[in-house]
Design an enzyme around this catalytic site. Structure first.
Site, PDB file in Angstrom:
ATOM      1  N   LYS A   1       0.727  -0.965  -0.441  1.00  8.04           N
ATOM      2  CA  LYS A   1       0.459   0.504  -0.136  1.00  8.04           C
ATOM      3  C   LYS A   1       0.469   1.354   0.393  1.00  8.04           C
ATOM      4  O   LYS A   1       0.494   1.783  -1.291  1.00  8.04           O
ATOM      5  CB  LYS A   1      -0.799  -0.415   1.293  1.00  8.04           C
ATOM      6  CG  LYS A   1      -1.478   1.282   1.535  1.00  8.04           C
ATOM      7  CD  LYS A   1      -2.309   1.149   2.811  1.00  8.04           C
ATOM      8  CE  LYS A   1      -1.554   1.754   3.930  1.00  8.04           C
ATOM      9  NZ  LYS A   1      -1.524   3.083   4.189  1.00  8.04           N
TER      10      LYS A   1
ATOM     11  N   ASP B 276       5.192   0.449  11.894  1.00  8.75           N
ATOM     12  CA  ASP B 276       3.495  -0.067  11.627  1.00  8.75           C
ATOM     13  C   ASP B 276       3.579  -1.787  11.799  1.00  8.75           C
ATOM     14  O   ASP B 276       2.467  -2.354  11.558  1.00  8.75           O
ATOM     15  CB  ASP B 276       3.357  -0.312   9.760  1.00  8.75           C
ATOM     16  CG  ASP B 276       2.973   1.204   9.597  1.00  8.75           C
ATOM     17  OD1 ASP B 276       2.273   2.234  10.282  1.00  8.75           O
ATOM     18  OD2 ASP B 276       3.217   1.800   8.231  1.00  8.75           O
TER      19      ASP B 276
ATOM     20  N   ARG C  26      -9.017  -0.672   4.850  1.00  8.20           N
ATOM     21  CA  ARG C  26      -7.901   0.665   4.063  1.00  8.20           C
ATOM     22  C   ARG C  26      -6.607   0.342   3.663  1.00  8.20           C
ATOM     23  O   ARG C  26      -5.411   0.467   2.464  1.00  8.20           O
ATOM     24  CB  ARG C  26      -8.029   1.999   5.093  1.00  8.20           C
ATOM     25  CG  ARG C  26      -8.925   2.229   4.717  1.00  8.20           C
ATOM     26  CD  ARG C  26      -8.361   3.759   5.760  1.00  8.20           C
ATOM     27  NE  ARG C  26      -7.191   4.661   5.390  1.00  8.20           N
ATOM     28  CZ  ARG C  26      -6.363   4.897   6.677  1.00  8.20           C
ATOM     29  NH1 ARG C  26      -6.667   4.686   7.959  1.00  8.20           N
ATOM     30  NH2 ARG C  26      -5.460   5.434   5.820  1.00  8.20           N
TER      31      ARG C  26
HETATM   32  C1  UD1 Z   1       3.696   6.767   6.488  1.00  8.89           C
HETATM   33  C2  UD1 Z   1       3.585   5.215   6.398  1.00  8.89           C
HETATM   34  C3  UD1 Z   1       2.903   4.948   7.545  1.00  8.89           C
HETATM   35  C4  UD1 Z   1       4.106   5.009   8.237  1.00  8.89           C
HETATM   36  C5  UD1 Z   1       4.963   6.014   8.217  1.00  8.89           C
HETATM   37  C6  UD1 Z   1       6.026   6.145   9.264  1.00  8.89           C
HETATM   38  C7  UD1 Z   1       2.714   5.488   4.077  1.00  8.89           C
HETATM   39  C8  UD1 Z   1       2.054   6.403   3.402  1.00  8.89           C
HETATM   40  N1  UD1 Z   1       1.790   5.930   5.450  1.00  8.89           N
HETATM   41  O1  UD1 Z   1       3.680   8.025   6.669  1.00  8.89           O
HETATM   42  O2  UD1 Z   1       2.578   3.830   6.975  1.00  8.89           O
HETATM   43  O3  UD1 Z   1       3.402   3.943   9.666  1.00  8.89           O
HETATM   44  O4  UD1 Z   1       5.596   6.474   7.364  1.00  8.89           O
HETATM   45  O5  UD1 Z   1       6.883   5.055   8.961  1.00  8.89           O
HETATM   46  O6  UD1 Z   1       3.857   5.466   3.764  1.00  8.89           O
HETATM   47  N2  UD1 Z   1       6.023  14.924  10.535  1.00  8.89           N
HETATM   48  C9  UD1 Z   1       6.335  16.350  10.297  1.00  8.89           C
HETATM   49  N3  UD1 Z   1       6.825  16.707   9.654  1.00  8.89           N
HETATM   50  C10 UD1 Z   1       6.315  16.641   8.144  1.00  8.89           C
HETATM   51  C11 UD1 Z   1       6.307  15.326   7.960  1.00  8.89           C
HETATM   52  C12 UD1 Z   1       6.235  14.631   9.687  1.00  8.89           C
HETATM   53  O7  UD1 Z   1       6.570  16.859  11.750  1.00  8.89           O
HETATM   54  O8  UD1 Z   1       5.958  17.283   7.981  1.00  8.89           O
HETATM   55  C13 UD1 Z   1       6.340  13.210  11.957  1.00  8.89           C
HETATM   56  C14 UD1 Z   1       4.715  12.972  11.867  1.00  8.89           C
HETATM   57  O9  UD1 Z   1       4.305  13.530  12.406  1.00  8.89           O
HETATM   58  C15 UD1 Z   1       5.752  11.807  12.150  1.00  8.89           C
HETATM   59  C16 UD1 Z   1       7.380  11.891  11.559  1.00  8.89           C
HETATM   60  O10 UD1 Z   1       7.786  12.779  11.360  1.00  8.89           O
HETATM   61  O11 UD1 Z   1       6.178  12.042  13.599  1.00  8.89           O
HETATM   62  C17 UD1 Z   1       7.333  10.581  10.806  1.00  8.89           C
HETATM   63  O12 UD1 Z   1       6.287  10.711   9.762  1.00  8.89           O
HETATM   64  P1  UD1 Z   1       6.426  10.187   8.284  1.00  8.89           P
HETATM   65  O13 UD1 Z   1       7.745   9.662   8.246  1.00  8.89           O
HETATM   66  O14 UD1 Z   1       5.786  11.478   7.291  1.00  8.89           O
HETATM   67  O15 UD1 Z   1       4.975   9.193   7.916  1.00  8.89           O
HETATM   68  P2  UD1 Z   1       3.968   9.336   6.229  1.00  8.89           P
HETATM   69  O16 UD1 Z   1       5.282   9.850   5.671  1.00  8.89           O
HETATM   70  O17 UD1 Z   1       2.824  10.260   6.925  1.00  8.89           O
END
Ligand code: UD1
Length: 421
Positions: free
Chosen positions: A18, A305, A397
């Site tokens: 996914k 995850d 999902r």
């Molecule tokens: C992706 C995965 C999700 C997984 C996560 C961590 C997808 C669609 N989803 O989510 O299943 O649990 O990686 O492996 O690939 N953060 C910020 N600012 C930002 C972006 C992130 O502060 O601009 C923080 C988030 O709140 C979190 C951390 O960084 O605490 C990591 O998040 P991130 O790796 O971005 O998760 P996703 O990409 O949303």
């Protein structure tokens, strides 16, 4: 409804990931000719992403696990709130729209059950490439109108935190920028690597994906390509834990063990036997498991995850374990539900202390997010009697044909219509 107590035995084929499929579907927006994808899992998030792309003008053709996307004509460069709020990954259209068309309007994702999850790093990265970005009425409004040739400009950008979709968004944007972009402290997840491979087939010039420095030499245009999405290591990990907890023997097909090193290590520590070859993994266990400490961190460390699934394992293992979540705040919503099944878990900040119990008792529980739901399925598989999980739309999902796959392995799992899920 799950009736616990069955050992799982047999083979299960793992679907495409996914978390690779969603960004790669969005990458179709970059291409002037059709992108042909296979191993696209049949999931609600995939359907939502395709709908989002279609409302922008992308022509999608779906046939079993194959999806072709033609983004030669796009009439709307907007992702509306109604679509983004159901699926945070919609933010992944921001980079490609801005890079190819010079402007984009994407709703802010808003709150999320597993913590605040901001997108500030996506925005700062695009600003580092020269984009002008305003947040207005809950929307991210981005433009390159003021830049040379109205194109994003290559830049060096250090990400404060490792972000998976942030890295993917910026990689897509940089692929069509003018000049070279260097992303530092980039996410190293296999899904980032898979997306870079797909983009390179489309004509991008990306090196370093899978390390923490990714270099992207911008090109003038990208075209379609043919790409098979990488296997879902989280789906695989979930079935592996199920095999270990039920004391069964399960062979996973279409999987790559090298993407699951941290998970395999922990399963072995817990007492399961794990063997693998090029595209299979076999997990065998007598069901007598030892508690294992878990600390989540970006790849290649233990994935967030898989945290909830290992919490389920620890509830019935011998001993006491600490499960520490370092990526997301508020990712322990499964704890209260597991307590309803008789688990002994205490929470102290971002650490859960799990004392293994002799058995869990079936009960009605509620799914709160995708991986929490998976952990409740695992708990239900070993609980005495029936466990009813409500709100299973979360599972749809992210897990393709979950009940068919578990049933084929010998579990007693039924989808009951008429309940809230
Ligand atoms: C992706 C995965 C999700 C997984 C996560 C961590 C997808 C669609 N989803 O989510 O299943 O649990 O990686 O492996 O690939 N953060 C910020 N600012 C930002 C972006 C992130 O502060 O601009 C923080 C988030 O709140 C979190 C951390 O960084 O605490 C990591 O998040 P991130 O790796 O971005 O998760 P996703 O990409 O949303």
């Amino acid at each position: 409804m799950i009736t616990g107590g069955n050992r799982l035995n047999g083979e299960v084929t793992i679907s495409g990931a996914k978390n690779a499929a969603l960004p790669i579907l969005c990458a179709a927006l970059l291409a002037e000719t059709p992108l042909h994808l296979s191993s696209i899992p049949a999931l609600k998030d995939v359907v939502s992403t395709i709908k989002l792309l279609e409302q922008m003008g992308v022509k999608a053709t779906c046939n079993a696990d194959k999806v072709s996307l033609d983004a030669s004509e796009i009439h709307t460069k907007e992702a509306p709130y109604e679509m983004v709020k159901t699926m945070r990954a919609s933010i992944l259209v921001l980079g490609p729209l801005l890079a190819r068309f010079g402007h984009a309007r994407v709703s802010l994702p808003g709150g999320c059950a597993i913590g605040s999850r901001p997108v500030d790093l996506h925005i700062k990265g695009l600003q580092a490439m020269g984009a002008e970005i305003h947040i207005e009425h809950g929307y991210i409004e981005a433009t390159t109108a003021h830049l040379p040739n109205k194109r994003l400009q290559g830049a060096r950008y250090y990400m404060d935190l490792v972000t998976v979709t942030g890295t993917e968004n910026l990689m897509m944007a940089a692929a069509l920028a003018q000049g070279t972009t260097v992303l530092e402290n980039a996410a190293k997840e296999p899904e980032v690597v898979d997306m870079a491979e797909c983009l390179n087939k489309m004509g991008a010039k990306i090196t370093g994906a899978g390390t923490d420095i990714i270099t992207i030499e911008g090109v003038d245009r990208l075209s379609g390509a043919v790409h098979n999405v990488v296997c879902d290591r989280i789906e695989a990990g979930t079935y592996m834990v199920a095999a270990a907890m039920t004391g069964g023997e399960v062979k996973l097909l279409n999987v790559r063990a090298n993407l699951l090193d941290a998970v395999i290590e922990k399963l072995r520590d817990a007492g399961a036997t794990v063997t693998s070859d090029t595209d299979t993994i076999t997990v065998k266990s007598d069901g007598k498991l030892k508690a294992v400490n878990i600390r989540t961190a970006p790849h290649p460390a233990f994935p967030t995850d898989m945290q909830a699934q290992f919490m389920a394992l620890n509830t019935i293992a011998t001993g006491v374990s600490k499960v520490t979540e370092t990526i997301f705040e508020n990712r322990f919503m499964h704890v209260q539900e597991m307590q309803r099944l008789g688990a002994d878990i205490g929470i102290d900040g971002n650490t859960a202390l799990v004392k293994g119990v002799a058995y869990l008792d079936g009960a009605t529980v509620m799914a709160t997010d995708l991986r929490a739901s998976a952990s409740l399925v695992l708990a239900g598989l070993v609980a005495r009697g029936d466990t009813v999980i409500e709100r299973i739309y979360h599972l749809d999902r992210g897990y393709e044909n979950l009940e068919e796959k578990f049933t084929k392995l010998g579990a007693s799992v039924k989808r009951i219509k008429g309940l809230t899920g």
